[in-house]
Design an enzyme around this catalytic site. Structure first.
Site, PDB file in Angstrom:
ATOM      1  N   HIS A 126      51.679  43.053  39.437  1.00  0.00           N
ATOM      2  CA  HIS A 126      50.593  42.075  39.502  1.00  0.00           C
ATOM      3  C   HIS A 126      51.153  40.707  39.144  1.00  0.00           C
ATOM      4  O   HIS A 126      51.966  40.583  38.226  1.00  0.00           O
ATOM      5  CB  HIS A 126      49.494  42.480  38.516  1.00  0.00           C
ATOM      6  CG  HIS A 126      48.193  41.763  38.700  1.00  0.00           C
ATOM      7  ND1 HIS A 126      48.033  40.439  38.392  1.00  0.00           N
ATOM      8  CD2 HIS A 126      46.985  42.195  39.146  1.00  0.00           C
ATOM      9  CE1 HIS A 126      46.778  40.085  38.650  1.00  0.00           C
ATOM     10  NE2 HIS A 126      46.129  41.135  39.112  1.00  0.00           N
ATOM     11  N   ARG A 135      41.368  32.925  39.539  1.00  0.00           N
ATOM     12  CA  ARG A 135      41.792  32.291  40.789  1.00  0.00           C
ATOM     13  C   ARG A 135      40.652  32.272  41.800  1.00  0.00           C
ATOM     14  O   ARG A 135      40.530  31.345  42.607  1.00  0.00           O
ATOM     15  CB  ARG A 135      43.011  33.015  41.356  1.00  0.00           C
ATOM     16  CG  ARG A 135      44.283  32.748  40.566  1.00  0.00           C
ATOM     17  CD  ARG A 135      45.468  33.528  41.109  1.00  0.00           C
ATOM     18  NE  ARG A 135      45.488  34.899  40.618  1.00  0.00           N
ATOM     19  CZ  ARG A 135      45.890  35.938  41.327  1.00  0.00           C
ATOM     20  NH1 ARG A 135      46.254  35.771  42.590  1.00  0.00           N
ATOM     21  NH2 ARG A 135      45.902  37.148  40.800  1.00  0.00           N
TER      22      ARG A 135
END
Length: 388
Positions: free
Chosen positions: A66, A89
């Site tokens: 990740h 995000r």
């Protein structure tokens, strides 16, 4: 322990990075240097037990890295990181390299973002995640929690932010302006087409954290059929052995999409559960028991082994003040625990803890856990609850 049927749901192996029996060391040794978002229990024990009796495996080398695990400034070298959730995000947070430049479509897939990070910095992959005030508002629950953990810091001005990042304020403003121009056009150089919470300006506040790639999920695992039966190396059923969840391999390909892990657990857990004939139901152990003949553990047992702080007697009135996600106290067997930091990382989901905030959770806890599990949370003990 003898049973007609056994269901393995022991999770992955992203914390199995050392020792001769390490799965990662055997199938993807290049990944052993990365930290992980998973707890110390994710060492592939279920895989190893099944493999020892001939279970087949599929794509063990497929381990998801990740892109955003927080680097805790207080413990920068800690090899278990807190995941920086994609929502930061999604609401408009941007990623910057060490020069203060964007380098990717922040909404791209995990492997896409990770690969670009590693192209920029293999040996010291440290990047900045940055949110403006509007983005932080949209992700308020996460931002508040990450601030409380010291993983996100608030900066009121672009000058203080730039000083923290060792960059000229003018360069940050240039990055912001370029991003705003792309948002106006509807596309940027990385083919990003969604620009939430723009424009970015030279007035704060800003919320900033440092992130790095982390081992997060295992797409590889045991080989099963469509009914959840574990198969041996020749493809035949191992009678009575089932598997569900991250222990299973071959479902997600080389990179799992966010949200699919829990779906996998529910789907195969349900399929397996519908097949099994529960011919004998074993009654639960007595409250507080650690085994069939184990004695009850009392608050005094815990407090006497956990330091002076844990001898504090708390009232229910005091405990009931701590009833939110970011300030979550729970009472188990007369002991008051502060699970504020742990709740969001709880493998069973945050709600399982927060719905019991400021309550006696003993009965709910003992339905699925043993008291020995609390030995890892002695540092979270706030005291004992008053006797009414």
């Amino acid at each position: 322990l003898l049973s007609k049927n056994v269901i393995l749901a022991t999770g992955g192996y992203t914390n199995d990075r050392g020792g001769e029996s390490s799965i990662i060391k055997q199938v993807a040794p290049q990944l052993t240097k990365y930290p992980t978002t998973n707890g110390k229990w994710t060492t592939g024990d279920g895989h190893k037990m099944a493999m020892s009796i001939g279970a087949g495996t599929v794509e063990l080398e497929n381990i998801q890295v990740h892109p955003t695990g927080f680097i805790d400034p207080k413990k920068p070298d800690e090899d278990t990181k807190t995941l920086c959730a994609e929502i930061l995000r999604g609401v408009g947070g941007i990623l910057l390299d060490q020069k203060g430049n964007r380098f990717c479509n922040e909404l791209g897939t995990r492997d896409y973002v990770t690969n670009l990070m590693l192209q920029l910095s293999v040996d010291n992959p440290k990047f900045t995640i940055l949110l403006n005030e509007d983005a932080a508002h949209d992700a308020e629950t996460h931002v508040t929690l990450y601030q409380r953990k010291g993983l996100l810091q608030k900066f009121d001005t672009i000058t203080t932010l730039a000083s923290f990042l060792s960059l000229p304020p003018s360069h940050l403003l240039q990055t912001f302006n370029s991003y705003n121009d792309a948002a106006t056009k509807g596309i940027d150089e990385f083919n990003k087409t969604h620009f939430h919470n723009t424009p970015w300006t030279d007035s704060g506040p800003y919320y900033c954290g440092t992130v790095t790639p982390v081992l997060h999920y295992c797409m590889g695992g045991l080989r099963i059929d469509e009914l959840g039966n574990v198969l041996d190396k020749t493809g035949k059923n191992i009678v009575g052995l089932y598997a569900a969840g991250e222990i299973v391999g071959g479902i997600h390909g080389r990179s799992r999409l966010g949200g699919n892990a829990l779906t996998e657990c529910v789907v195969f857990g349900r399929i397996i559960g519908q097949q099994l004939d529960l011919t004998r139901v074993v009654p639960p152990l007595p409250r507080g028991a650690l085994g069939a003949d184990a004695p009850m553990r009392t608050p005094s047992d815990v407090s006497s082994s956990s330091g002076n702080k844990q001898k504090t007697v708390l009232t229910w009135k005091e405990v009931q003040k701590h009833n939110t996600l970011t300030d979550c106290w729970v009472v188990i067997e007369g002991i008051v625990y502060d699970f504020s930091d742990f709740a969001v990382e709880h493998p069973g989901g945050v709600e399982a803890i927060t719905k019991l905030a400021a309550q006696d959770a003993t009965t709910a806890f003992l339905e699925v856990h043993t008291l020995t599990m609390l030995d890892d949370f002695k540092q979270n003990i706030m005291g004992t609850i008053e006797r009414l």
